[in-house]
Design a protein around this motif. Structure first.
Motif, PDB file in Angstrom:
ATOM      1  N   TYR A 205     -44.004  24.348 -10.602  1.00  0.00           N
ATOM      2  CA  TYR A 205     -43.255  23.543 -11.558  1.00  0.00           C
ATOM      3  C   TYR A 205     -42.441  24.434 -12.495  1.00  0.00           C
ATOM      4  N   PRO A 206     -41.111  24.382 -12.418  1.00  0.00           N
ATOM      5  CA  PRO A 206     -40.277  25.171 -13.322  1.00  0.00           C
ATOM      6  C   PRO A 206     -40.395  24.648 -14.757  1.00  0.00           C
ATOM      7  N   MET A 207     -40.566  25.530 -15.694  1.00  0.00           N
ATOM      8  CA  MET A 207     -40.770  25.158 -17.095  1.00  0.00           C
ATOM      9  C   MET A 207     -39.831  25.976 -17.982  1.00  0.00           C
ATOM     10  N   MET A 208     -39.736  25.550 -19.244  1.00  0.00           N
ATOM     11  CA  MET A 208     -38.920  26.305 -20.192  1.00  0.00           C
ATOM     12  C   MET A 208     -39.524  26.167 -21.585  1.00  0.00           C
ATOM     13  N   ASN A 209     -39.570  27.272 -22.313  1.00  0.00           N
ATOM     14  CA  ASN A 209     -39.976  27.238 -23.710  1.00  0.00           C
ATOM     15  C   ASN A 209     -38.989  28.053 -24.536  1.00  0.00           C
ATOM     16  N   ASP A 210     -39.349  28.369 -25.765  1.00  0.00           N
ATOM     17  CA  ASP A 210     -38.400  29.084 -26.629  1.00  0.00           C
ATOM     18  C   ASP A 210     -38.135  30.519 -26.170  1.00  0.00           C
ATOM     19  N   LYS A 211     -38.940  30.996 -25.224  1.00  0.00           N
ATOM     20  CA  LYS A 211     -38.737  32.346 -24.704  1.00  0.00           C
ATOM     21  C   LYS A 211     -37.974  32.356 -23.383  1.00  0.00           C
ATOM     22  N   GLY A 212     -37.669  31.179 -22.862  1.00  0.00           N
ATOM     23  CA  GLY A 212     -36.907  31.112 -21.621  1.00  0.00           C
ATOM     24  C   GLY A 212     -37.672  30.421 -20.501  1.00  0.00           C
ATOM     25  N   PHE A 213     -37.218  30.657 -19.285  1.00  0.00           N
ATOM     26  CA  PHE A 213     -37.803  30.003 -18.121  1.00  0.00           C
ATOM     27  C   PHE A 213     -39.094  30.696 -17.682  1.00  0.00           C
ATOM     28  N   TYR A 214     -39.986  29.885 -17.128  1.00  0.00           N
ATOM     29  CA  TYR A 214     -41.172  30.415 -16.469  1.00  0.00           C
ATOM     30  C   TYR A 214     -41.622  29.387 -15.438  1.00  0.00           C
ATOM     31  N   THR A 215     -42.585  29.743 -14.613  1.00  0.00           N
ATOM     32  CA  THR A 215     -43.066  28.855 -13.561  1.00  0.00           C
ATOM     33  C   THR A 215     -44.552  28.604 -13.746  1.00  0.00           C
ATOM     34  N   ARG A 216     -44.916  27.336 -13.641  1.00  0.00           N
ATOM     35  CA  ARG A 216     -46.326  26.946 -13.717  1.00  0.00           C
ATOM     36  C   ARG A 216     -46.817  26.681 -12.300  1.00  0.00           C
ATOM     37  N   LEU A 217     -47.796  27.434 -11.854  1.00  0.00           N
ATOM     38  CA  LEU A 217     -48.383  27.261 -10.531  1.00  0.00           C
ATOM     39  C   LEU A 217     -49.731  26.556 -10.690  1.00  0.00           C
ATOM     40  N   VAL A 218     -49.879  25.430 -10.018  1.00  0.00           N
ATOM     41  CA  VAL A 218     -51.088  24.622 -10.157  1.00  0.00           C
ATOM     42  C   VAL A 218     -51.803  24.540  -8.812  1.00  0.00           C
ATOM     43  N   LEU A 219     -53.067  24.912  -8.817  1.00  0.00           N
ATOM     44  CA  LEU A 219     -53.899  24.879  -7.621  1.00  0.00           C
ATOM     45  C   LEU A 219     -55.013  23.853  -7.828  1.00  0.00           C
ATOM     46  N   ARG A 220     -55.208  22.964  -6.840  1.00  0.00           N
ATOM     47  CA  ARG A 220     -56.203  21.906  -6.982  1.00  0.00           C
ATOM     48  C   ARG A 220     -57.034  21.798  -5.704  1.00  0.00           C
ATOM     49  N   ALA A 221     -58.345  21.647  -5.878  1.00  0.00           N
ATOM     50  CA  ALA A 221     -59.243  21.443  -4.750  1.00  0.00           C
ATOM     51  C   ALA A 221     -60.554  20.867  -5.271  1.00  0.00           C
ATOM     52  N   LYS A 222     -61.291  20.225  -4.397  1.00  0.00           N
ATOM     53  CA  LYS A 222     -62.597  19.680  -4.786  1.00  0.00           C
ATOM     54  C   LYS A 222     -63.726  20.658  -4.507  1.00  0.00           C
ATOM     55  N   ASP A 223     -63.473  21.605  -3.655  1.00  0.00           N
ATOM     56  CA  ASP A 223     -64.490  22.575  -3.277  1.00  0.00           C
ATOM     57  C   ASP A 223     -64.202  23.907  -3.967  1.00  0.00           C
ATOM     58  N   PRO A 224     -65.075  24.341  -4.874  1.00  0.00           N
ATOM     59  CA  PRO A 224     -64.822  25.618  -5.565  1.00  0.00           C
ATOM     60  C   PRO A 224     -64.772  26.813  -4.621  1.00  0.00           C
ATOM     61  N   ALA A 225     -65.455  26.702  -3.482  1.00  0.00           N
ATOM     62  CA  ALA A 225     -65.436  27.807  -2.513  1.00  0.00           C
ATOM     63  C   ALA A 225     -64.066  27.964  -1.865  1.00  0.00           C
ATOM     64  N   LEU A 226     -63.273  26.886  -1.837  1.00  0.00           N
ATOM     65  CA  LEU A 226     -61.907  26.966  -1.330  1.00  0.00           C
ATOM     66  C   LEU A 226     -60.932  27.396  -2.424  1.00  0.00           C
ATOM     67  N   LEU A 227     -61.195  26.925  -3.630  1.00  0.00           N
ATOM     68  CA  LEU A 227     -60.270  27.187  -4.732  1.00  0.00           C
ATOM     69  C   LEU A 227     -60.290  28.650  -5.171  1.00  0.00           C
ATOM     70  N   ALA A 228     -61.461  29.254  -5.204  1.00  0.00           N
ATOM     71  CA  ALA A 228     -61.592  30.618  -5.736  1.00  0.00           C
ATOM     72  C   ALA A 228     -60.745  31.655  -4.987  1.00  0.00           C
ATOM     73  N   PRO A 229     -60.782  31.723  -3.651  1.00  0.00           N
ATOM     74  CA  PRO A 229     -59.949  32.722  -2.972  1.00  0.00           C
ATOM     75  C   PRO A 229     -58.458  32.444  -3.089  1.00  0.00           C
ATOM     76  N   ALA A 230     -58.083  31.164  -3.164  1.00  0.00           N
ATOM     77  CA  ALA A 230     -56.672  30.833  -3.350  1.00  0.00           C
ATOM     78  C   ALA A 230     -56.204  31.294  -4.730  1.00  0.00           C
ATOM     79  N   GLU A 231     -57.046  31.080  -5.739  1.00  0.00           N
ATOM     80  CA  GLU A 231     -56.718  31.554  -7.087  1.00  0.00           C
ATOM     81  C   GLU A 231     -56.546  33.064  -7.115  1.00  0.00           C
ATOM     82  N   ALA A 232     -57.437  33.766  -6.450  1.00  0.00           N
ATOM     83  CA  ALA A 232     -57.350  35.229  -6.432  1.00  0.00           C
ATOM     84  C   ALA A 232     -56.061  35.700  -5.770  1.00  0.00           C
ATOM     85  N   ALA A 233     -55.689  35.039  -4.675  1.00  0.00           N
ATOM     86  CA  ALA A 233     -54.474  35.433  -3.959  1.00  0.00           C
ATOM     87  C   ALA A 233     -53.225  35.157  -4.795  1.00  0.00           C
TER      88      ALA A 233
END
Length: 254
Positions: A205-233
């Protein structure tokens, strides 16, 4: 995999489709359901036309665990949702003694005219969904929960029915941001990571604040065992592509 319980939202009303009324219920219901472990999979908006409501109801209730409807259960001629639900289920509809008694808690008997009694018409076999704001109830028939369109009333109806619902595993979420990181900088490597972790829903999701543009990356899963390695990557990828000196911000939760 953790159990998944699904839902659809059916918004009913010509005023929504015309733009005269701005919907305030879809986001609230979806967020509420996510918090208790029900995944909203589809949203439809239909006019105050019985055939359209019935067709949508029959499609959605066969496809998902629950269907939440809003709108069309008031006292006027165009409030036809209750009749449409009854028709979809093939049951009769009439003034329900339980609903009538609830109306009498707020409306004197002498004022309980034909129009107001429309709000006490409930399809046969339905359970009452109480309304602590105005007393005119909603109802639950099978897997269809029929609620008012007025946000304050819909919200108390949702509170009333929620304890009766089957829920599944709750969605876990991680948000990763770095100042100055743009979508175009990380689109390709982010796509590679998403492909390598198919059990994780990954958004950008492209975002903007007073410092300029940035990107928000959102990761969602129901299984923490799947979410953790994706977060690390993703965290490692952001560290490699972010502007020098910018910090990585990681938050967990909704």
């Amino acid at each position: 995999m953790p159990e998944t319980v699904t839902a659809a939202i059916l918004v009913i009303g010509d005023e929504i489709l015309s733009g005269r009324t701005k919907d305030k219920n879809i986001g609230y219901i979806a967020e509420y359901l996510t918090a208790i472990g029900i995944d909203t999979k589809e949203v439809r908006v239909v006019p105050d036309e019985e055939d359209e409501i019935v067709a949508a109801l029959n499609t959605l209730r066969a496809k998902f665990n629950y269907v939440f409807t809003t709108g069309g259960i008031g006292p006027t001629h165009d409030d036809i949702t209750a009749d449409a639900v009854a028709k979809a289920f093939g049951v009769s509809i009439d003034v329900d003694p339980r609903a009538r008694a609830l109306l009498l808690e707020r409306i004197p008997e002498k004022d309980l005219n034909e129009a107001r009694l429309r709000m006490a018409r409930i399809p046969a076999g339905a359970d009452i969904v109480e309304n602590s704001v105005s007393k005119a109830p909603g109802f639950m028939l099978g897997n269809v929960i029929t609620m008012a369109g007025v946000p304050a009333i819909m919200q108390v109806m949702l509170d009333a029915v929620a304890p009766k619902l089957k829920t599944g595993a709750k969605m876990l979420q991680v948000t990763i941001e770095a100042a100055g990181l743009k979508e175009g900088d990380i689109g390709t490597p982010y796509g590679v990571i998403a492909k390598a972790h198919p059990g994780v829903i990954m958004g950008s999701y492209p975002m903007m604040n007073d410092k300029g543009f940035y990107t928000r990356l959102v990761l969602r899963a129901k299984d923490p065992a799947l979410l953790a390695p994706a977060e690390a990557a993703v965290t490692a990828m952001v560290a490699a592509y972010k502007p020098a000196g910018s910090e990585i911000l990681i938050t967990r939760g909704a």
